[in-house]
Design a protein around this motif. Structure first.
Motif, PDB file in Angstrom:
ATOM      1  N   LEU A  21      40.604  27.338  -1.256  1.00 44.40           N
ATOM      2  CA  LEU A  21      40.070  26.350   0.903  1.00 44.40           C
ATOM      3  C   LEU A  21      40.515  27.496   2.082  1.00 44.40           C
ATOM      4  CD1 LEU A  21      40.837  22.474   0.385  1.00 44.40           C
ATOM      5  CD2 LEU A  21      38.850  23.124   0.679  1.00 44.40           C
ATOM      6  N   VAL A  22      40.152  27.547   2.904  1.00 47.34           N
ATOM      7  CA  VAL A  22      40.132  28.768   3.970  1.00 47.34           C
ATOM      8  C   VAL A  22      41.040  27.352   4.952  1.00 47.34           C
ATOM      9  CG1 VAL A  22      40.019  30.275   5.649  1.00 47.34           C
ATOM     10  CG2 VAL A  22      38.607  30.005   3.771  1.00 47.34           C
ATOM     11  N   GLY A  23      42.250  27.696   5.726  1.00 45.82           N
ATOM     12  CA  GLY A  23      42.958  26.915   6.090  1.00 45.82           C
ATOM     13  C   GLY A  23      43.191  27.977   7.194  1.00 45.82           C
ATOM     14  N   VAL A  24      43.550  27.404   8.307  1.00 46.34           N
ATOM     15  CA  VAL A  24      44.336  28.150   9.730  1.00 46.34           C
ATOM     16  C   VAL A  24      45.279  27.509  10.348  1.00 46.34           C
ATOM     17  CG1 VAL A  24      41.358  29.432  10.214  1.00 46.34           C
ATOM     18  CG2 VAL A  24      42.465  27.205  11.186  1.00 46.34           C
ATOM     19  N   THR A  25      46.019  28.809  10.837  1.00 48.03           N
ATOM     20  CA  THR A  25      47.665  27.905  11.383  1.00 48.03           C
ATOM     21  C   THR A  25      46.776  29.044  13.044  1.00 48.03           C
ATOM     22  OG1 THR A  25      48.871  28.220   9.900  1.00 48.03           O
ATOM     23  CG2 THR A  25      49.853  28.807  11.560  1.00 48.03           C
ATOM     24  N   ALA A  26      47.109  27.700  14.063  1.00 47.78           N
ATOM     25  CA  ALA A  26      47.051  28.106  15.313  1.00 47.78           C
ATOM     26  C   ALA A  26      48.084  28.438  15.939  1.00 47.78           C
ATOM     27  CB  ALA A  26      46.091  27.669  16.590  1.00 47.78           C
ATOM     28  N   VAL A  27      48.943  29.615  16.365  1.00 47.20           N
ATOM     29  CA  VAL A  27      49.765  29.160  17.352  1.00 47.20           C
ATOM     30  C   VAL A  27      49.695  30.042  18.648  1.00 47.20           C
ATOM     31  CG1 VAL A  27      52.202  30.333  17.080  1.00 47.20           C
ATOM     32  CG2 VAL A  27      50.896  30.979  14.825  1.00 47.20           C
ATOM     33  N   VAL A  28      49.995  28.186  19.110  1.00 44.46           N
ATOM     34  CA  VAL A  28      49.496  28.611  20.433  1.00 44.46           C
ATOM     35  C   VAL A  28      50.710  28.871  21.928  1.00 44.46           C
ATOM     36  CG1 VAL A  28      48.092  27.112  22.700  1.00 44.46           C
ATOM     37  CG2 VAL A  28      47.469  27.333  20.094  1.00 44.46           C
ATOM     38  N   VAL A  29      51.050  29.777  22.341  1.00 46.58           N
ATOM     39  CA  VAL A  29      52.081  30.300  22.679  1.00 46.58           C
ATOM     40  C   VAL A  29      51.645  30.100  24.831  1.00 46.58           C
ATOM     41  CG1 VAL A  29      52.976  32.049  21.121  1.00 46.58           C
ATOM     42  CG2 VAL A  29      50.645  32.518  22.984  1.00 46.58           C
ATOM     43  N   ARG A  30      52.945  30.027  25.476  1.00 45.12           N
ATOM     44  CA  ARG A  30      52.311  29.606  26.862  1.00 45.12           C
ATOM     45  C   ARG A  30      53.456  29.957  27.520  1.00 45.12           C
ATOM     46  NH1 ARG A  30      51.386  23.420  29.482  1.00 45.12           N
ATOM     47  NH2 ARG A  30      51.056  24.334  32.051  1.00 45.12           N
ATOM     48  N   ASP A  31      53.734  30.852  28.228  1.00 42.37           N
ATOM     49  CA  ASP A  31      54.825  31.579  28.422  1.00 42.37           C
ATOM     50  C   ASP A  31      56.058  32.238  27.510  1.00 42.37           C
ATOM     51  OD1 ASP A  31      54.228  31.935  31.752  1.00 42.37           O
ATOM     52  OD2 ASP A  31      54.905  29.737  30.852  1.00 42.37           O
ATOM     53  N   ALA A  32      57.072  31.573  27.302  1.00 41.25           N
ATOM     54  CA  ALA A  32      57.749  31.912  26.127  1.00 41.25           C
ATOM     55  C   ALA A  32      57.832  30.123  25.241  1.00 41.25           C
ATOM     56  CB  ALA A  32      59.376  32.188  27.048  1.00 41.25           C
ATOM     57  N   ARG A  33      56.580  30.009  25.648  1.00 40.70           N
ATOM     58  CA  ARG A  33      56.687  28.658  24.132  1.00 40.70           C
ATOM     59  C   ARG A  33      56.120  28.278  23.234  1.00 40.70           C
ATOM     60  NH1 ARG A  33      56.472  24.378  28.146  1.00 40.70           N
ATOM     61  NH2 ARG A  33      55.325  25.854  29.830  1.00 40.70           N
ATOM     62  N   VAL A  34      55.870  27.875  22.456  1.00 35.61           N
ATOM     63  CA  VAL A  34      54.674  27.753  21.489  1.00 35.61           C
ATOM     64  C   VAL A  34      54.600  26.188  20.966  1.00 35.61           C
ATOM     65  CG1 VAL A  34      56.425  27.990  19.546  1.00 35.61           C
ATOM     66  CG2 VAL A  34      54.471  28.270  19.019  1.00 35.61           C
ATOM     67  N   LEU A  35      53.718  25.963  20.592  1.00 30.67           N
ATOM     68  CA  LEU A  35      53.296  24.535  20.916  1.00 30.67           C
ATOM     69  C   LEU A  35      53.650  23.993  18.954  1.00 30.67           C
ATOM     70  CD1 LEU A  35      51.154  21.904  22.174  1.00 30.67           C
ATOM     71  CD2 LEU A  35      49.113  23.306  20.819  1.00 30.67           C
ATOM     72  N   LEU A  36      54.362  22.581  18.799  1.00 26.06           N
ATOM     73  CA  LEU A  36      54.539  22.266  17.921  1.00 26.06           C
ATOM     74  C   LEU A  36      53.541  20.605  18.047  1.00 26.06           C
ATOM     75  CD1 LEU A  36      57.898  24.115  16.946  1.00 26.06           C
ATOM     76  CD2 LEU A  36      55.312  24.984  16.142  1.00 26.06           C
ATOM     77  N   GLY A  37      53.664  20.588  17.054  1.00 23.84           N
ATOM     78  CA  GLY A  37      53.171  18.816  16.780  1.00 23.84           C
ATOM     79  C   GLY A  37      53.973  18.384  15.106  1.00 23.84           C
ATOM     80  N   ARG A  38      54.545  16.867  15.290  1.00 18.90           N
ATOM     81  CA  ARG A  38      54.917  16.674  13.791  1.00 18.90           C
ATOM     82  C   ARG A  38      53.634  15.910  13.141  1.00 18.90           C
ATOM     83  NH1 ARG A  38      59.402  16.218  13.163  1.00 18.90           N
ATOM     84  NH2 ARG A  38      60.731  16.458  14.831  1.00 18.90           N
ATOM     85  N   ARG A  39      53.783  16.273  12.407  1.00 21.87           N
ATOM     86  CA  ARG A  39      52.693  16.106  10.692  1.00 21.87           C
ATOM     87  C   ARG A  39      52.960  14.340  11.368  1.00 21.87           C
ATOM     88  NH1 ARG A  39      49.658  20.199   8.123  1.00 21.87           N
ATOM     89  NH2 ARG A  39      49.704  18.004   6.476  1.00 21.87           N
ATOM     90  N   SER A  40      51.525  14.001  10.958  1.00 21.68           N
ATOM     91  CA  SER A  40      51.949  12.061  10.785  1.00 21.68           C
ATOM     92  C   SER A  40      51.660  12.386   9.404  1.00 21.68           C
ATOM     93  CB  SER A  40      50.073  11.319  11.065  1.00 21.68           C
ATOM     94  OG  SER A  40      49.100  11.825  10.927  1.00 21.68           O
ATOM     95  N   ASP A  41      51.483  13.129   8.423  1.00 26.79           N
ATOM     96  CA  ASP A  41      51.461  12.553   6.392  1.00 26.79           C
ATOM     97  C   ASP A  41      52.656  13.425   6.401  1.00 26.79           C
ATOM     98  OD1 ASP A  41      51.285  15.198   7.003  1.00 26.79           O
ATOM     99  OD2 ASP A  41      49.661  16.373   5.431  1.00 26.79           O
TER     100      ASP A  41
END
Length: 158
Positions: A21-41
């Motif tokens: 499978l092909v997966g993607v990782t989106a490293v979303v940046v805003r100023d000096a910050r990065v978007l992170l989330g806590r996976r529900s699984d």
């Protein structure tokens, strides 16, 4: 995490055998910050990740996954890293081999929230002080993506 329909259809034919499978990782940046989330699984703190749908451009998948999972609009600035993730074997015995494409994605609009249930919490984290619980693998994806003016990194090719 809901399994895409096309994967379920393939699983009906191949059972638990390894599925590329092909997966993607989106490293979303805003100023000096990065978007992170806590996976529900599994509870891990990560950038947005997802599977590319058949016929979908990988950069479009990164933008789609970010909106679906975090309610944030981003754009893809560049491909940062192409690498093969070691085989994953799930609790049900399914095996998958993911080719991951990590993208640097500047924030465009929206405030993060757990939009579709794949994340239990989502927010902005200082790049200079990432939480210790961010895995070494995810830190590496983030570090490669936030470097300026660096061509995409490709593993292997020896």
């Amino acid at each position: 995490m809901p399994t895409p329909d096309f994967v379920l259809e393939l699983r009906e034919k191949i059972g638990t055998h390894p599925l590329p499978l092909v997966g993607v990782t989106a490293v979303v940046v805003r100023d000096a910050r990065v978007l992170l989330g806590r996976r529900s699984d599994n509870g891990h703190l990560t950038p947005v990740t997802g599977i590319v749908d058949p016929g979908e451009e990988p950069a479009d998948a990164a933008v789609r996954e970010t909106l679906e999972e975090a309610g944030v609009v981003c754009r893809v600035e560049r491909l940062a890293w192409v690498h093969q993730i070691p085989r994953v074997t799930y609790d049900n015995g399914d095996q998958s081999d993911y080719l991951d494409l990590a993208f640097r994605c500047p924030w465009v609009s929206g405030e993060p929230y757990p939009a579709d249930g794949e994340m239990t919490e989502v927010g902005w984290y200082e790049l200079a002080a990432l939480p210790a619980e961010v895995s070494a693998e995810m830190r590496r994806r983030i570090e490669v993506a936030v470097q300026d003016e660096v061509p995409a990194r490709f593993e292997g090719g020896r």
